[in-house]
Enzyme design. Structure first.
Site, PDB file in Angstrom:
ATOM      1  N   LYS A 157      -9.459  -9.997  -0.567  1.00 19.43           N
ATOM      2  CA  LYS A 157      -8.086 -10.037  -1.083  1.00 19.43           C
ATOM      3  C   LYS A 157      -7.521  -8.624  -1.169  1.00 19.43           C
ATOM      4  O   LYS A 157      -6.434  -8.344  -0.705  1.00 19.43           O
ATOM      5  CB  LYS A 157      -8.102 -10.731  -2.442  1.00 19.43           C
ATOM      6  CG  LYS A 157      -6.736 -10.877  -3.069  1.00 19.43           C
ATOM      7  CD  LYS A 157      -6.819 -11.705  -4.349  1.00 19.43           C
ATOM      8  CE  LYS A 157      -5.517 -11.611  -5.108  1.00 19.43           C
ATOM      9  NZ  LYS A 157      -5.509 -12.431  -6.318  1.00 19.43           N
TER      10      LYS A 157
ATOM     11  N   LYS B  33     -18.278  -1.795 -11.756  1.00 17.72           N
ATOM     12  CA  LYS B  33     -17.939  -1.216 -10.441  1.00 17.72           C
ATOM     13  C   LYS B  33     -17.693   0.280 -10.585  1.00 17.72           C
ATOM     14  O   LYS B  33     -18.137   1.078  -9.758  1.00 17.72           O
ATOM     15  CB  LYS B  33     -16.661  -1.863  -9.890  1.00 17.72           C
ATOM     16  CG  LYS B  33     -16.760  -3.340  -9.584  1.00 17.72           C
ATOM     17  CD  LYS B  33     -15.420  -3.854  -9.045  1.00 17.72           C
ATOM     18  CE  LYS B  33     -15.391  -5.364  -8.932  1.00 17.72           C
ATOM     19  NZ  LYS B  33     -14.100  -5.904  -8.532  1.00 17.72           N
TER      20      LYS B  33
ATOM     21  N   HIS C  53     -38.354 -31.208  -9.802  1.00 15.54           N
ATOM     22  CA  HIS C  53     -39.716 -30.678  -9.728  1.00 15.54           C
ATOM     23  C   HIS C  53     -39.774 -29.226 -10.183  1.00 15.54           C
ATOM     24  O   HIS C  53     -40.752 -28.532  -9.906  1.00 15.54           O
ATOM     25  CB  HIS C  53     -40.257 -30.846  -8.307  1.00 15.54           C
ATOM     26  CG  HIS C  53     -40.331 -32.293  -7.921  1.00 15.54           C
ATOM     27  ND1 HIS C  53     -41.440 -33.069  -8.165  1.00 15.54           N
ATOM     28  CD2 HIS C  53     -39.404 -33.115  -7.383  1.00 15.54           C
ATOM     29  CE1 HIS C  53     -41.203 -34.312  -7.755  1.00 15.54           C
ATOM     30  NE2 HIS C  53     -39.969 -34.364  -7.287  1.00 15.54           N
TER      31      HIS C  53
ATOM     32  N   GLU D  25     -16.303 -16.856 -14.304  1.00 16.11           N
ATOM     33  CA  GLU D  25     -15.361 -15.742 -14.187  1.00 16.11           C
ATOM     34  C   GLU D  25     -14.019 -16.150 -14.815  1.00 16.11           C
ATOM     35  O   GLU D  25     -13.260 -15.299 -15.280  1.00 16.11           O
ATOM     36  CB  GLU D  25     -15.172 -15.337 -12.717  1.00 16.11           C
ATOM     37  CG  GLU D  25     -14.694 -13.903 -12.547  1.00 16.11           C
ATOM     38  CD  GLU D  25     -14.712 -13.402 -11.109  1.00 16.11           C
ATOM     39  OE1 GLU D  25     -13.913 -13.889 -10.304  1.00 16.11           O
ATOM     40  OE2 GLU D  25     -15.514 -12.511 -10.792  1.00 16.11           O
TER      41      GLU D  25
ATOM     42  N   GLY E 118      -9.021 -14.925  -6.479  1.00 16.08           N
ATOM     43  CA  GLY E 118     -10.151 -14.938  -5.551  1.00 16.08           C
ATOM     44  C   GLY E 118     -10.962 -16.218  -5.635  1.00 16.08           C
ATOM     45  O   GLY E 118     -11.322 -16.822  -4.617  1.00 16.08           O
ATOM     46  N   ARG E 119     -11.258 -16.668  -6.852  1.00 19.21           N
ATOM     47  CA  ARG E 119     -12.115 -17.852  -7.012  1.00 19.21           C
ATOM     48  C   ARG E 119     -11.348 -19.162  -6.808  1.00 19.21           C
ATOM     49  O   ARG E 119     -11.917 -20.234  -6.959  1.00 19.21           O
ATOM     50  CB  ARG E 119     -12.794 -17.816  -8.380  1.00 19.21           C
ATOM     51  CG  ARG E 119     -11.855 -17.637  -9.556  1.00 19.21           C
ATOM     52  CD  ARG E 119     -12.619 -17.265 -10.818  1.00 19.21           C
ATOM     53  NE  ARG E 119     -11.750 -16.991 -11.968  1.00 19.21           N
ATOM     54  CZ  ARG E 119     -11.219 -15.807 -12.235  1.00 19.21           C
ATOM     55  NH1 ARG E 119     -11.441 -14.775 -11.443  1.00 19.21           N
ATOM     56  NH2 ARG E 119     -10.462 -15.630 -13.315  1.00 19.21           N
TER      57      ARG E 119
ATOM     58  N   GLU F 175     -18.630  -3.523  -1.604  1.00 21.42           N
ATOM     59  CA  GLU F 175     -19.635  -4.217  -0.802  1.00 21.42           C
ATOM     60  C   GLU F 175     -19.052  -4.648   0.549  1.00 21.42           C
ATOM     61  O   GLU F 175     -19.656  -4.459   1.609  1.00 21.42           O
ATOM     62  CB  GLU F 175     -20.141  -5.476  -1.539  1.00 21.42           C
ATOM     63  CG  GLU F 175     -20.906  -5.213  -2.810  1.00 21.42           C
ATOM     64  CD  GLU F 175     -20.013  -5.198  -4.046  1.00 21.42           C
ATOM     65  OE1 GLU F 175     -18.822  -4.822  -3.930  1.00 21.42           O
ATOM     66  OE2 GLU F 175     -20.505  -5.546  -5.128  1.00 21.42           O
TER      67      GLU F 175
HETATM   68  O1  F6P Z   1     -15.713  -8.679  -8.650  1.00 17.12           O
HETATM   69  C1  F6P Z   1     -14.916  -9.762  -8.899  1.00 17.12           C
HETATM   70  C2  F6P Z   1     -13.911 -10.018  -7.819  1.00 17.12           C
HETATM   71  O2  F6P Z   1     -12.745  -9.330  -8.076  1.00 17.12           O
HETATM   72  C3  F6P Z   1     -13.669 -11.507  -7.695  1.00 17.12           C
HETATM   73  O3  F6P Z   1     -12.777 -11.970  -8.604  1.00 17.12           O
HETATM   74  C4  F6P Z   1     -13.271 -11.643  -6.273  1.00 17.12           C
HETATM   75  O4  F6P Z   1     -13.403 -12.943  -5.842  1.00 17.12           O
HETATM   76  C5  F6P Z   1     -14.239 -10.690  -5.616  1.00 17.12           C
HETATM   77  O5  F6P Z   1     -14.363  -9.625  -6.533  1.00 17.12           O
HETATM   78  C6  F6P Z   1     -13.869 -10.198  -4.258  1.00 17.12           C
HETATM   79  O6  F6P Z   1     -12.660  -9.503  -4.232  1.00 17.12           O
HETATM   80  P1  F6P Z   1     -11.911  -9.210  -2.880  1.00 17.12           P
HETATM   81  O7  F6P Z   1     -11.565 -10.492  -2.235  1.00 17.12           O
HETATM   82  O8  F6P Z   1     -10.687  -8.417  -3.272  1.00 17.12           O
HETATM   83  O9  F6P Z   1     -12.816  -8.389  -1.999  1.00 17.12           O
END
Ligand code: F6P
Length: 542
Positions: free
Chosen positions: A211, A508, A388, A357, A271-272, A217
């Protein structure tokens, strides 16, 4: 602050009533409730959009459900729902509308907010996604050497990974087996390395899904993926092998991806809550635009139900209120999601982000501390595997866990008696969790007296059974929307903002400082003595 946010729920008359009802209900077990009223199972089952929700094994009766509905009314849950659906900025701390429901409006819809027809914007992106996905599926879109695309690698994390990864598995039966999708999320170099190991750069296409297009990452993995491609093909190959899904056109361009190959979405999609936006591009390539549309229709059917059904027959309202009852009145801190479908293996992980979240907050929207427990811890594994491993604790542990048992009636992969065995296990577990086994019943089996205590099953584990006829794009959409709106109802009762996530930011930032200390070899550059020691140890070991 918008006025739809409710104040402290614990000072409402309904909260007091629920507290009294909780005391009165202590001596009544789920087994008592089930045996006393044969009609209970019908009365406590509601169906919408192809999903039935049976709450007859929950520790509620009609008085409790009535008081929970009063609590929802006193907390103005439906007004809050209407404000969200109308595009009001219910995400107050980020001053944003929350309009994931606009992503799944039927074709030809219009939804004006902030002077824009957001439904038209959605339709435009969906049209581009469909054309592109079809092009990839039919071999029109080829790699730099002219070879067909055989592998899609979605690089994203959190909401830009969990939804597409969950849906890819859930809808595997509907996917084109000539194209494999892979999901890389972790900054652990192993994730990308192992995914790329068997792949051919000439036939691999990357979707960089972020987003913000700033997530450490994702951007790190995206750069490494580009290096991997450029090692065997020229820099010019990037435009045939990379597309982006983002709200940030500037950074996408700066990364070197042609804006023509960017699929956008908007700040009003959390995002979620984004798996049916352009973030679902890999899903669309896998299952095709028509099945994707069907998934959107399933979401929408549940949206319409949530928006219009009477609260007493409203699945997300009921599910959300039962979750509040379990969390706040029965003091149950965790919910296990137990899908009896291998296709739903990633569903618990998806729901972890959606629920934790969203509602893992301890201040209300106005900044005041919450005076009651909020979002439950969600976890789970598919049945029968979980039986199990951790079901022992579910049945006889000292912590009570609420359970959602998800049953899919039909399988596309019939194999002997296996589907009936699967469903028999799901229903058996729901029964045992709810009813347990008394000492007398254990004795009646001829159990030696010294083992009786060990074999007693207390039961009374609050359990919902969700059932769908089959898992297809439509029912998956409806199922996800059900949980989304249930999360919303819970947040609205608690008066919290379910749409921000400030709690993930500090880690972060601190990671950047620690990374700098590691890379410069100066552990003492960070101020936390415990971190200094850990960095020193890491530098010595690496
Ligand atoms: O770390 C949390 C978050 O902001 C989530 O809410 C989101 O889904 C994810 O990181 C990834 O964010 P982006 O789509 O901006 O890379």
């Amino acid at each position: 602050m918008t006025s739809v946010f409710a104040a402290d729920p614990t000072i409402t008359p309904a909260w007091g009533e629920l507290t009294s009802l909780r005391e009165a209900s202590r001596t009544v077990s789920v087994r008592d409730l089930l045996d006393a009223d044969p009609a209970r199972c019908n009365e406590f089952t509601v169906t919408a959009a192809g999903i039935s929700l049976d709450i007859s094994r929950q520790r509620v009766d009609s008085n409790i459900l009535g008081a929970l509905q009063s609590l929802a009314a006193q907390q103005r849950v439906l007004e809050h729902r209407d404000a969200m659906l109308a595009g009001e900025h219910v995400n107050t701390t980020e001053d944003r509308a929350v309009l994931h429901t606009a992503l799944r409006l039927p074709p030809g819809s219009s939804l004006l907010t902030g002077g824009r027809d957001v439904a038209a914007d959605v339709a435009e992106v969906l049209g581009r996604m469909s054309a592109w996905a079809e092009d990839v599926r039919t071999g029109g879109w080829r790699g730099t050497t002219g070879a067909r695309i055989s592998d899609i690698v979605n690089i994203g994390i959190g909401g830009s990974d969990l939804g597409p990864a969950m849906a890819y598995l859930a809808l595997r039966h509907y996917s084109d087996r000539a194209i494999n999708c892979h999901f890389v999320s972790n900054v652990d170099p192993t994730d990308l390395t192992e995914v790329l190991r068997p792949l051919d750069p000439a036939t691999t296409l990357f979707i960089i899904a972020s987003k913000t297009f700033t997530t450490q990452e994702t951007m790190t993995n995206a750069s490494a993926a580009r290096d991997w491609l450029v090692r065997s093909h020229a820099e010019a190959a990037v435009s045939r092998h990379f597309v982006a899904v983002s709200t940030n056109a500037e950074l996408v361009t700066a990364f070197g991806i042609d804006p023509a190959n960017m699929f956008g979405f908007w700040d009003w999609v959390g995002g979620r809550y984004s798996m049916e936006s352009a973030i679902g591009l890999s899903t669309m390539v896998a299952i095709g635009p028509e099945h994707f549309r069907s998934m959107l229709d399933g979401f929408h059917a549940m949206d319409v139900h949530f928006a219009t059904a009477d609260p007493s027959d409203n699945l997300p309202v009921l599910m959300g209120l039962v979750a509040v009852w379990n969390r706040d009145f029965l003091d149950i801190p965790t919910t296990a999601v137990l899908p009896y479908s291998q296709y739903l293996a990633r569903f618990p992980a998806y729901l972890q982000q959606l629920t934790m979240e969203s509602n893992g907050k301890s201040v209300r929207a106005d900044g005041s501390p919450s005076s009651c427990p909020t979002g439950a811890i969600v976890w789970g594994e598919p049945g029968t595997n979980g039986q199990h491993s951790f079901y022992q604790l579910l049945h006889q542990g000292t912590s009570i866990v609420a359970c959602d048992v998800i049953v899919v009636a039909r399988t596309p992969n019939p194999l002997g008696r296996q589907q009936d065995m699967l469903v028999a296990n799901a229903l058996a577990q729901a029964s045992v969790l709810a009813r347990g086994r008394t000492a007398n019943e254990v004795r009646a089996d001829g159990t030696p007296e010294e083992l009786v205590a060990h074999k007693v099953m207390p039961g009374d584990r609050p359990t919902s059974v969700l059932m769908v006829e089959e898992l297809n794009p439509y029912t998956l959409g409806a199922l996800v929307a059900l949980y989304e709106h249930s999360v919303f109802v819970q947040g609205a009762v608690w008066g919290i903002n379910s749409f921000d996530q400030w709690g993930v930011e500090l880690g972060k930032k601190v990671a950047l400082g620690i990374l700098d200390a590691i890379e410069t070899g100066r552990p003492t550059a960070v101020s936390d003595p415990a971190s200094v020691r850990s960095i020193e140890r890491y530098l010595a070991l690496r």
